[in-house]
Design a protein around this motif. Sequence first.
Motif, PDB file in Angstrom:
ATOM      1  N   MET A   1       0.844  -1.181   0.000  1.00  8.85           N
ATOM      2  CA  MET A   1       0.000   0.000   0.000  1.00  8.85           C
ATOM      3  C   MET A   1       0.885   1.239   0.000  1.00  8.85           C
ATOM      4  O   MET A   1       1.911   1.293   0.683  1.00  8.85           O
ATOM      5  N   GLY A   2       0.485   2.244  -0.771  1.00 13.56           N
ATOM      6  CA  GLY A   2       1.254   3.476  -0.850  1.00 13.56           C
ATOM      7  C   GLY A   2       0.558   4.620  -0.139  1.00 13.56           C
ATOM      8  O   GLY A   2      -0.593   4.499   0.303  1.00 13.56           O
ATOM      9  N   ASN A   3       1.250   5.735  -0.043  1.00 14.04           N
ATOM     10  CA  ASN A   3       0.670   6.929   0.559  1.00 14.04           C
ATOM     11  C   ASN A   3      -0.247   7.629  -0.431  1.00 14.04           C
ATOM     12  O   ASN A   3      -0.192   7.387  -1.638  1.00 14.04           O
ATOM     13  N   SER A   4      -1.081   8.517   0.079  1.00 10.93           N
ATOM     14  CA  SER A   4      -1.969   9.287  -0.778  1.00 10.93           C
ATOM     15  C   SER A   4      -1.157  10.100  -1.776  1.00 10.93           C
ATOM     16  O   SER A   4      -0.219  10.807  -1.415  1.00 10.93           O
ATOM     17  N   GLY A   5      -1.479   9.967  -3.049  1.00  6.67           N
ATOM     18  CA  GLY A   5      -0.769  10.689  -4.098  1.00  6.67           C
ATOM     19  C   GLY A   5       0.412   9.949  -4.689  1.00  6.67           C
ATOM     20  O   GLY A   5       1.038  10.435  -5.633  1.00  6.67           O
ATOM     21  N   SER A   6       0.705   8.765  -4.163  1.00  6.49           N
ATOM     22  CA  SER A   6       1.900   8.056  -4.620  1.00  6.49           C
ATOM     23  C   SER A   6       1.789   7.561  -6.056  1.00  6.49           C
ATOM     24  O   SER A   6       2.790   7.511  -6.783  1.00  6.49           O
ATOM     25  N   VAL A   7       0.580   7.194  -6.498  1.00  8.93           N
ATOM     26  CA  VAL A   7       0.418   6.745  -7.886  1.00  8.93           C
ATOM     27  C   VAL A   7      -0.685   7.488  -8.636  1.00  8.93           C
ATOM     28  O   VAL A   7      -0.822   7.330  -9.849  1.00  8.93           O
ATOM     29  N   ALA A   8      -1.473   8.305  -7.921  1.00  6.75           N
ATOM     30  CA  ALA A   8      -2.617   8.980  -8.562  1.00  6.75           C
ATOM     31  C   ALA A   8      -2.191   9.813  -9.767  1.00  6.75           C
ATOM     32  O   ALA A   8      -2.929   9.922 -10.749  1.00  6.75           O
ATOM     33  N   TRP A   9      -0.988  10.374  -9.712  1.00 11.27           N
ATOM     34  CA  TRP A   9      -0.510  11.237 -10.789  1.00 11.27           C
ATOM     35  C   TRP A   9      -0.316  10.470 -12.099  1.00 11.27           C
ATOM     36  O   TRP A   9      -0.230  11.073 -13.170  1.00 11.27           O
ATOM     37  N   GLN A  10      -0.292   9.160 -12.011  1.00 10.70           N
ATOM     38  CA  GLN A  10      -0.107   8.349 -13.221  1.00 10.70           C
ATOM     39  C   GLN A  10      -1.419   8.032 -13.941  1.00 10.70           C
ATOM     40  O   GLN A  10      -1.412   7.362 -14.972  1.00 10.70           O
ATOM     41  N   PHE A  11      -2.558   8.502 -13.397  1.00  7.52           N
ATOM     42  CA  PHE A  11      -3.858   8.178 -13.968  1.00  7.52           C
ATOM     43  C   PHE A  11      -4.647   9.442 -14.273  1.00  7.52           C
ATOM     44  O   PHE A  11      -4.690  10.364 -13.464  1.00  7.52           O
ATOM     45  N   ASP A  12      -5.285   9.456 -15.429  1.00  9.78           N
ATOM     46  CA  ASP A  12      -6.164  10.560 -15.821  1.00  9.78           C
ATOM     47  C   ASP A  12      -7.618  10.107 -15.728  1.00  9.78           C
ATOM     48  O   ASP A  12      -7.941   8.971 -16.074  1.00  9.78           O
ATOM     49  N   ASN A  13      -8.472  10.995 -15.267  1.00 14.88           N
ATOM     50  CA  ASN A  13      -9.902  10.686 -15.187  1.00 14.88           C
ATOM     51  C   ASN A  13     -10.533  10.926 -16.556  1.00 14.88           C
ATOM     52  O   ASN A  13     -10.472  12.035 -17.093  1.00 14.88           O
ATOM     53  N   LYS A  14     -11.122   9.893 -17.125  1.00 16.25           N
ATOM     54  CA  LYS A  14     -11.699   9.981 -18.466  1.00 16.25           C
ATOM     55  C   LYS A  14     -13.043   9.265 -18.515  1.00 16.25           C
ATOM     56  O   LYS A  14     -13.338   8.385 -17.702  1.00 16.25           O
ATOM     57  N   GLY A  15     -13.836   9.632 -19.510  1.00 13.67           N
ATOM     58  CA  GLY A  15     -14.995   8.832 -19.860  1.00 13.67           C
ATOM     59  C   GLY A  15     -14.553   7.856 -20.934  1.00 13.67           C
ATOM     60  O   GLY A  15     -13.873   8.248 -21.890  1.00 13.67           O
ATOM     61  N   LEU A  16     -14.909   6.590 -20.787  1.00 11.54           N
ATOM     62  CA  LEU A  16     -14.532   5.573 -21.759  1.00 11.54           C
ATOM     63  C   LEU A  16     -15.780   4.904 -22.314  1.00 11.54           C
ATOM     64  O   LEU A  16     -16.642   4.454 -21.557  1.00 11.54           O
ATOM     65  N   ILE A  17     -15.860   4.854 -23.614  1.00 11.29           N
ATOM     66  CA  ILE A  17     -16.991   4.235 -24.303  1.00 11.29           C
ATOM     67  C   ILE A  17     -16.435   3.184 -25.258  1.00 11.29           C
ATOM     68  O   ILE A  17     -15.421   3.420 -25.930  1.00 11.29           O
ATOM     69  N   TYR A  18     -17.087   2.031 -25.299  1.00 13.77           N
ATOM     70  CA  TYR A  18     -16.649   0.997 -26.225  1.00 13.77           C
ATOM     71  C   TYR A  18     -17.794   0.598 -27.143  1.00 13.77           C
ATOM     72  O   TYR A  18     -18.895   0.277 -26.686  1.00 13.77           O
ATOM     73  N   LEU A  19     -17.519   0.640 -28.438  1.00 12.32           N
ATOM     74  CA  LEU A  19     -18.456   0.165 -29.454  1.00 12.32           C
ATOM     75  C   LEU A  19     -17.881  -1.102 -30.080  1.00 12.32           C
ATOM     76  O   LEU A  19     -16.703  -1.115 -30.458  1.00 12.32           O
ATOM     77  N   PRO A  20     -18.677  -2.155 -30.216  1.00 11.62           N
ATOM     78  CA  PRO A  20     -18.154  -3.380 -30.829  1.00 11.62           C
ATOM     79  C   PRO A  20     -17.891  -3.233 -32.323  1.00 11.62           C
ATOM     80  O   PRO A  20     -17.227  -4.078 -32.917  1.00 11.62           O
ATOM     81  N   GLU A  21     -18.403  -2.162 -32.929  1.00  9.69           N
ATOM     82  CA  GLU A  21     -18.159  -1.927 -34.351  1.00  9.69           C
ATOM     83  C   GLU A  21     -17.141  -0.795 -34.510  1.00  9.69           C
ATOM     84  O   GLU A  21     -16.993   0.064 -33.653  1.00  9.69           O
ATOM     85  N   ASN A  22     -16.444  -0.827 -35.638  1.00 18.44           N
ATOM     86  CA  ASN A  22     -15.401   0.166 -35.873  1.00 18.44           C
ATOM     87  C   ASN A  22     -15.576   0.783 -37.259  1.00 18.44           C
ATOM     88  O   ASN A  22     -14.643   0.874 -38.040  1.00 18.44           O
ATOM     89  N   ALA A  23     -16.800   1.185 -37.549  1.00 16.19           N
ATOM     90  CA  ALA A  23     -17.086   1.765 -38.855  1.00 16.19           C
ATOM     91  C   ALA A  23     -16.674   3.232 -38.887  1.00 16.19           C
ATOM     92  O   ALA A  23     -16.627   3.910 -37.859  1.00 16.19           O
ATOM     93  N   GLU A  24     -16.374   3.711 -40.071  1.00 15.18           N
ATOM     94  CA  GLU A  24     -15.992   5.116 -40.225  1.00 15.18           C
ATOM     95  C   GLU A  24     -17.124   6.037 -39.762  1.00 15.18           C
ATOM     96  O   GLU A  24     -16.870   7.084 -39.162  1.00 15.18           O
ATOM     97  N   ALA A  25     -18.360   5.630 -39.979  1.00 12.90           N
ATOM     98  CA  ALA A  25     -19.507   6.439 -39.551  1.00 12.90           C
ATOM     99  C   ALA A  25     -19.539   6.592 -38.034  1.00 12.90           C
ATOM    100  O   ALA A  25     -19.895   7.650 -37.506  1.00 12.90           O
ATOM    101  N   ALA A  26     -19.157   5.533 -37.321  1.00 17.05           N
ATOM    102  CA  ALA A  26     -19.124   5.598 -35.861  1.00 17.05           C
ATOM    103  C   ALA A  26     -18.033   6.559 -35.390  1.00 17.05           C
ATOM    104  O   ALA A  26     -18.233   7.330 -34.442  1.00 17.05           O
ATOM    105  N   GLN A  27     -16.889   6.527 -36.055  1.00 24.00           N
ATOM    106  CA  GLN A  27     -15.804   7.431 -35.699  1.00 24.00           C
ATOM    107  C   GLN A  27     -16.213   8.880 -35.938  1.00 24.00           C
ATOM    108  O   GLN A  27     -15.960   9.761 -35.090  1.00 24.00           O
ATOM    109  N   GLU A  28     -16.828   9.133 -37.074  1.00 21.58           N
ATOM    110  CA  GLU A  28     -17.253  10.501 -37.388  1.00 21.58           C
ATOM    111  C   GLU A  28     -18.292  10.998 -36.383  1.00 21.58           C
ATOM    112  O   GLU A  28     -18.242  12.141 -35.930  1.00 21.58           O
ATOM    113  N   ALA A  29     -19.224  10.115 -36.006  1.00 21.49           N
ATOM    114  CA  ALA A  29     -20.260  10.496 -35.048  1.00 21.49           C
ATOM    115  C   ALA A  29     -19.650  10.809 -33.690  1.00 21.49           C
ATOM    116  O   ALA A  29     -20.034  11.789 -33.034  1.00 21.49           O
ATOM    117  N   ALA A  30     -18.696   9.990 -33.265  1.00 17.56           N
ATOM    118  CA  ALA A  30     -18.053  10.213 -31.967  1.00 17.56           C
ATOM    119  C   ALA A  30     -17.347  11.561 -31.923  1.00 17.56           C
ATOM    120  O   ALA A  30     -17.443  12.300 -30.938  1.00 17.56           O
TER     121      ALA A  30
END
Length: 247
Positions: free
Chosen positions: A126-155
């Motif tokens: 176990m580490g102290n507070s802040g020991s590894v938090a700086w290595q992670f960014d808070n993001k929204g993650l979405i996964y689509l099972p398809e990888n069509a160009e239309a999906a990329q453009e919409a995103a």
Amino acid sequence: MAGHSKWSQIKRKKGANDKKRSATISKHLRAITAAVRSGGSGDPSGNLSLKNAIAAAKTDNVPVDNIDNAIKRAVSSESGAADYKEAVYEGYGPGGTAIYIETLTDNVNRTVAEVRSVFTKKGGSMGNSGSVAWQFDNKGLIYLPENAEAAQEAAIELGAEDLEEGEGLEISTAPADLYAVSEGLAERGFTVESAQLARVPSNTVAVSGDDARKLSVLIEALEDLDDVQNVYSNAEWPDDEGDEEEG
């Protein structure tokens, strides 16, 4: 496109939890309860945290009735529901990996003791507070099972920050944009397999063999704790390791 798949870590986590569906549902309902309390509202249109919690619950197929009942209990002054507080713990796993743990708890002393015990028994520290938090960014993650160009453009049109192609399409958003992008994609007819807030490592550490096995056991033990909502690591798993179940 980055070589490390953010979806692989979510998929590994979802695979572990699929065997323990009741525990998965319970964790989502706890997150919804906390979001209602912290946001001061049971109306997702005016409570972004609740919107995101509901979106995450739906992608794990939590029944709508369970979600509605959790919201009603949280807003009821007679519910007697626990007052959950957020607490974050950090540490290190096999292979020099960083681990970031998000919890919701009504007893911080109990939670920290349980987390520390798992680290000790499963080969981490176990580490102290802040020991590894700086290595992670808070993001929204979405996964689509398809990888069509239309999906990329919409995103991109809907406000995605980054796209990563693989078997499907991984989409990164600002945390505040997760709900709008995922709902927008669904409205346009694309299948959203997962939509959730996550801590994404800025750099990864490759693990394999015994280190990968031990790390998988450590993370699963942490995820099994009732108060733990999410466990993130900066591990880059071998293709055949992230999908395996370790007991």
